[in-house]
Enzyme design. Structure first.
Site, PDB file in Angstrom:
ATOM      1  N   CYS A  53      55.962 -79.388  29.087  1.00 34.41           N
ATOM      2  CA  CYS A  53      57.022 -78.708  29.837  1.00 34.41           C
ATOM      3  C   CYS A  53      57.958 -78.001  28.862  1.00 34.41           C
ATOM      4  O   CYS A  53      58.485 -78.628  27.943  1.00 34.41           O
ATOM      5  CB  CYS A  53      57.804 -79.722  30.664  1.00 34.41           C
ATOM      6  SG  CYS A  53      59.267 -79.018  31.421  1.00 34.41           S
ATOM      7  N   CYS A  59      66.131 -80.816  29.407  1.00 31.55           N
ATOM      8  CA  CYS A  59      66.262 -81.519  30.689  1.00 31.55           C
ATOM      9  C   CYS A  59      66.530 -82.996  30.449  1.00 31.55           C
ATOM     10  O   CYS A  59      66.023 -83.585  29.502  1.00 31.55           O
ATOM     11  CB  CYS A  59      64.975 -81.324  31.479  1.00 31.55           C
ATOM     12  SG  CYS A  59      64.807 -82.394  32.902  1.00 31.55           S
ATOM     13  N   CYS A  62      62.852 -86.166  31.213  1.00 31.07           N
ATOM     14  CA  CYS A  62      61.798 -86.704  30.335  1.00 31.07           C
ATOM     15  C   CYS A  62      62.343 -86.767  28.912  1.00 31.07           C
ATOM     16  O   CYS A  62      62.516 -85.747  28.267  1.00 31.07           O
ATOM     17  CB  CYS A  62      60.574 -85.787  30.334  1.00 31.07           C
ATOM     18  SG  CYS A  62      59.700 -85.744  31.890  1.00 31.07           S
ATOM     19  N   CYS A 141      58.330 -78.464  37.506  1.00 39.74           N
ATOM     20  CA  CYS A 141      58.512 -79.709  36.763  1.00 39.74           C
ATOM     21  C   CYS A 141      57.157 -80.394  36.558  1.00 39.74           C
ATOM     22  O   CYS A 141      56.355 -80.486  37.482  1.00 39.74           O
ATOM     23  CB  CYS A 141      59.446 -80.590  37.582  1.00 39.74           C
ATOM     24  SG  CYS A 141      59.502 -82.276  37.017  1.00 39.74           S
ATOM     25  N   GLN A 265      59.575 -96.633  45.865  1.00 43.45           N
ATOM     26  CA  GLN A 265      59.129 -96.419  44.484  1.00 43.45           C
ATOM     27  C   GLN A 265      58.612 -94.993  44.332  1.00 43.45           C
ATOM     28  O   GLN A 265      57.906 -94.504  45.208  1.00 43.45           O
ATOM     29  CB  GLN A 265      58.025 -97.419  44.138  1.00 43.45           C
ATOM     30  CG  GLN A 265      58.467 -98.875  44.170  1.00 43.45           C
ATOM     31  CD  GLN A 265      59.296 -99.276  42.958  1.00 43.45           C
ATOM     32  OE1 GLN A 265      59.554 -98.483  42.064  1.00 43.45           O
ATOM     33  NE2 GLN A 265      59.755-100.513  42.942  1.00 43.45           N
ATOM     34  N   TYR A 294      66.678-107.742  47.574  1.00 44.28           N
ATOM     35  CA  TYR A 294      66.676-106.308  47.250  1.00 44.28           C
ATOM     36  C   TYR A 294      65.360-105.713  47.760  1.00 44.28           C
ATOM     37  O   TYR A 294      64.590-105.130  47.003  1.00 44.28           O
ATOM     38  CB  TYR A 294      66.806-106.052  45.745  1.00 44.28           C
ATOM     39  CG  TYR A 294      67.945-106.766  45.064  1.00 44.28           C
ATOM     40  CD1 TYR A 294      69.181-106.135  44.929  1.00 44.28           C
ATOM     41  CD2 TYR A 294      67.785-108.047  44.557  1.00 44.28           C
ATOM     42  CE1 TYR A 294      70.231-106.778  44.286  1.00 44.28           C
ATOM     43  CE2 TYR A 294      68.834-108.695  43.926  1.00 44.28           C
ATOM     44  CZ  TYR A 294      70.052-108.059  43.785  1.00 44.28           C
ATOM     45  OH  TYR A 294      71.076-108.699  43.144  1.00 44.28           O
ATOM     46  N   GLU A 315      68.565-106.634  52.077  1.00 41.49           N
ATOM     47  CA  GLU A 315      68.737-105.289  51.519  1.00 41.49           C
ATOM     48  C   GLU A 315      70.085-104.737  51.967  1.00 41.49           C
ATOM     49  O   GLU A 315      70.504-104.943  53.096  1.00 41.49           O
ATOM     50  CB  GLU A 315      67.571-104.410  52.023  1.00 41.49           C
ATOM     51  CG  GLU A 315      67.771-102.918  51.946  1.00 41.49           C
ATOM     52  CD  GLU A 315      67.951-102.375  50.533  1.00 41.49           C
ATOM     53  OE1 GLU A 315      67.227-102.804  49.613  1.00 41.49           O
ATOM     54  OE2 GLU A 315      68.830-101.507  50.350  1.00 41.49           O
ATOM     55  N   ASP A 366      64.191-107.923  43.015  1.00 39.95           N
ATOM     56  CA  ASP A 366      63.843-106.560  42.572  1.00 39.95           C
ATOM     57  C   ASP A 366      65.110-105.710  42.589  1.00 39.95           C
ATOM     58  O   ASP A 366      65.227-104.764  43.369  1.00 39.95           O
ATOM     59  CB  ASP A 366      62.762-105.980  43.493  1.00 39.95           C
ATOM     60  CG  ASP A 366      62.244-104.631  43.010  1.00 39.95           C
ATOM     61  OD1 ASP A 366      62.662-104.178  41.931  1.00 39.95           O
ATOM     62  OD2 ASP A 366      61.426-104.023  43.717  1.00 39.95           O
ATOM     63  N   CYS A 393      63.651-102.821  36.782  1.00 40.05           N
ATOM     64  CA  CYS A 393      63.507-101.456  36.264  1.00 40.05           C
ATOM     65  C   CYS A 393      64.378-101.270  35.019  1.00 40.05           C
ATOM     66  O   CYS A 393      64.514-100.157  34.528  1.00 40.05           O
ATOM     67  CB  CYS A 393      63.836-100.422  37.334  1.00 40.05           C
ATOM     68  SG  CYS A 393      65.438-100.671  38.091  1.00 40.05           S
TER      69      CYS A 393
HETATM   70  N1  SAH Z   1      61.755-104.019  46.516  1.00 41.51           N
HETATM   71  C1  SAH Z   1      61.925-102.671  46.975  1.00 41.51           C
HETATM   72  C2  SAH Z   1      63.243-102.019  46.536  1.00 41.51           C
HETATM   73  C3  SAH Z   1      63.627-102.169  45.107  1.00 41.51           C
HETATM   74  S1  SAH Z   1      64.910-101.092  44.548  1.00 41.51           S
HETATM   75  C4  SAH Z   1      60.740-101.814  46.591  1.00 41.51           C
HETATM   76  O1  SAH Z   1      59.926-102.192  45.753  1.00 41.51           O
HETATM   77  O2  SAH Z   1      60.604-100.724  47.157  1.00 41.51           O
HETATM   78  C5  SAH Z   1      66.363-102.009  44.703  1.00 41.51           C
HETATM   79  C6  SAH Z   1      66.873-102.090  46.123  1.00 41.51           C
HETATM   80  O3  SAH Z   1      68.060-102.877  46.079  1.00 41.51           O
HETATM   81  C7  SAH Z   1      67.277-100.779  46.750  1.00 41.51           C
HETATM   82  O4  SAH Z   1      66.657-100.676  48.003  1.00 41.51           O
HETATM   83  C8  SAH Z   1      68.810-100.881  46.910  1.00 41.51           C
HETATM   84  O5  SAH Z   1      69.291-100.235  48.057  1.00 41.51           O
HETATM   85  C9  SAH Z   1      68.985-102.368  47.014  1.00 41.51           C
HETATM   86  N2  SAH Z   1      70.292-102.931  46.629  1.00 41.51           N
HETATM   87  C10 SAH Z   1      71.167-102.478  45.710  1.00 41.51           C
HETATM   88  N3  SAH Z   1      72.199-103.343  45.557  1.00 41.51           N
HETATM   89  C11 SAH Z   1      71.962-104.367  46.414  1.00 41.51           C
HETATM   90  C12 SAH Z   1      72.651-105.577  46.711  1.00 41.51           C
HETATM   91  N4  SAH Z   1      73.782-105.896  46.109  1.00 41.51           N
HETATM   92  N5  SAH Z   1      72.111-106.406  47.633  1.00 41.51           N
HETATM   93  C13 SAH Z   1      70.953-106.090  48.253  1.00 41.51           C
HETATM   94  N6  SAH Z   1      70.260-104.971  48.013  1.00 41.51           N
HETATM   95  C14 SAH Z   1      70.747-104.116  47.100  1.00 41.51           C
END
Ligand code: SAH
Length: 441
Positions: A53, A59, A62, A141, A265, A294, A315, A366, A393
């Site tokens: 790119c 940018c 990346c 991109c 994702q 999450y 969530e 997560d 992440c």
């Molecule tokens: N497990 C899911 C999402 C992971 S991303 C997947 O794999 O698709 C993290 C997620 O946490 C997001 O959806 C975000 O909105 C949520 N989040 C952020 N802060 C939070 C909190 N304090 N309590 C609950 N969820 C939360």
């Protein structure tokens, strides 16, 4: 940044690689280290490749496109290992080799293009230059869905034709702030969402017509209202102006409904591999209960529900919880239940309500990059799960949270990095912790 030495003095140099010999302009100095700008490469590192790119250096998306993909993977694996030992103080675990991508280009299913005015007063869209709000015009991109290009061209032509102005951050005037494009890679469905400053998009019928003509796979056209002076891209409200306010995509045998505001994702091929690993680590039995914290739109919850007795998801984004419930119905899954709210509030509250009897065989975490709130970690430990599967992440906050678990009776057993974000320095990691057994020697 690359870290280089000049007569023992350390310089951090963006875009420099291990093994480069380079001419660098010193731009900032401190007592023990400084920052330099890469001016010319004298001898390139053997790992250096030509970034496909042309905007890769300017940018912000990346950061390491100029590093061979193989070395990118090694770099990420190392980053995880180093943080685990330095921050997490964990040793004696099994690290599975990083799961790399077969085709590390054009992999993303979501892109958010800022819209603004260029130096010549023309409407531009592209990407923010690293750490700034200056828009670099870029239409093709290397990691976005190739279908995005025609869609953004169509929106820009529409804006020019009807005199619809780009939003100006400094004055707060103008209408279109961002173009969000989301695609379901396995269904082919596309959503186009215009983030606008105000509640009304003039000539929306004309926009619908040109977009549908440009790409018949567009099943959802939305506007998102964001009239705040903020860096947050999406405002609270999204309305469909054509079709539904969601698209659908499949991961493995499950189908998911995703709306503009829900987290999903960005790399669906790697996501399948990541979730398979999470499922393997969870090692579920049919009579077991899982709390998936999450949980977003319930992707992992539904994945795990096929092997568990009951899965509870928590969530914070209400729209995502709504999607999660719809997704359970869409896949005819009835052994899941979702709660909307912050995990660090909902889970401790449920624990208190149960009089301290709430237990879970497996807990899945997560969280976003900032990791888990300590209040949540405390409650998870009180729930005495046999296994904890942590999907992260950001390995720095993962390491911090693993340290906490380590001090509270849990041991890291296995860990596997997964490359969800090729060419960026980000790395996803899934790991398995289990309760330290008093009997173990
Ligand atoms: N497990 C899911 C999402 C992971 S991303 C997947 O794999 O698709 C993290 C997620 O946490 C997001 O959806 C975000 O909105 C949520 N989040 C952020 N802060 C939070 C909190 N304090 N309590 C609950 N969820 C939360």
């Amino acid at each position: 940044s690359g870290i280089g030495k000049v007569d023992g003095y350390t310089l951090f140099v963006k875009d420099a690689l291990i093994g480069d010999t380079a001419e660098v302009k010193v731009i900032k100095t401190k007592k023990h280290y400084g920052y330099g700008r890469l001016m010319r490469i004298i001898t390139p590192s053997p790992d250096r490749v030509e970034a496909p790119c042309p905007h890769a250096r300017s940018c912000g998306g990346c950061q390491i496109q100029h590093l061979s993909y193989e070395r990118q993977l090694a770099f990420k694996e190392n980053k995880v290992r180093n943080l685990l030992s330095r921050v997490g103080h964990v040793e004696d675990y099994v690290m599975h080799p990083i799961i790399g991508m077969e085709h590390p280009y054009y992999y993303r299913n979501k892109a958010q293009f800022p819209v603004g005015l260029g130096k010549d007063g023309q409407i531009v869209t592209g990407f923010y230059a690293g750490r700034t709000h200056q828009i670099i015009s870029c239409r093709n991109c290397a990691i976005a869905d190739p279908a995005s290009q025609l869609i953004i061209d169509t929106v820009l032509d529409f804006m020019k034709q009807y005199g619809i102005r780009a939003y100006d951050e400094t004055t707060g005037k103008g209408i279109v702030r961002h173009i969000l494009i989301r695609s379901g890679k396995s269904t082919g469905q596309i959503m186009v969402c215009l983030v606008i400053n105000g509640t009304r998009l003039p000539h929306k019928e004309e926009l619908i017509e040109v977009l549908r003509e440009a790409n018949p796979q567009i099943v959802s056209i939305c506007i998102n209202i964001n009239d705040k002076n903020t860096n947050v891209i999406l405002g609270r409200e999204t309305k469909a102006i054509y079709g539904q306010d969601y698209i659908e995509d499949c991961i493995g045998s499950l189908r998911y409904r995703i709306s503009a505001q829900s987290f999903y994702q960005v790399n669906p091929i790697q996501t399948k591999k990541l979730y398979d690993k999470a499922l393997e680590y969870a090692d579920l039995h049919e009579d077991e209960t899982v709390w998936d914290l999450y949980c977003g739109i319930g992707t992992i919850s539904l994945f795990l529900s096929q092997k568990a007795d009951k899965v509870y998801g928590v969530e914070i984004v209400e729209q995502a919880v709504k999607n999660a419930r719809e997704n359970a119905a869409l896949n005819e899954i009835s052994n899941v239940e979702f709660f909307a709210g912050a995990a660090e509030e909902v889970v401790p509250a449920k624990y208190r309500e149960s009089g301290g009897t709430l237990r879970s065989d497996v807990v899945v975490l997560d969280p976003p990059r900032k990791g888990c709130d300590e209040k949540l970690l405390q409650t998870v430990i009180q729930m005495e799960p046999k296994r904890i599967v942590y999907v992260s992440c950001d390995p720095a906050t993962l390491a911090r949270d693993l340290k906490y678990f380590g001090e509270n009776g849990y041991v890291l057993k296995r860990i596997c990095p997964c490359d969800m974000f090729g060419h960026s320095y980000h790395v996803e990691t899934v790991c398995l912790l289990s309760k330290r057994s008093i009997m173990s020697m």
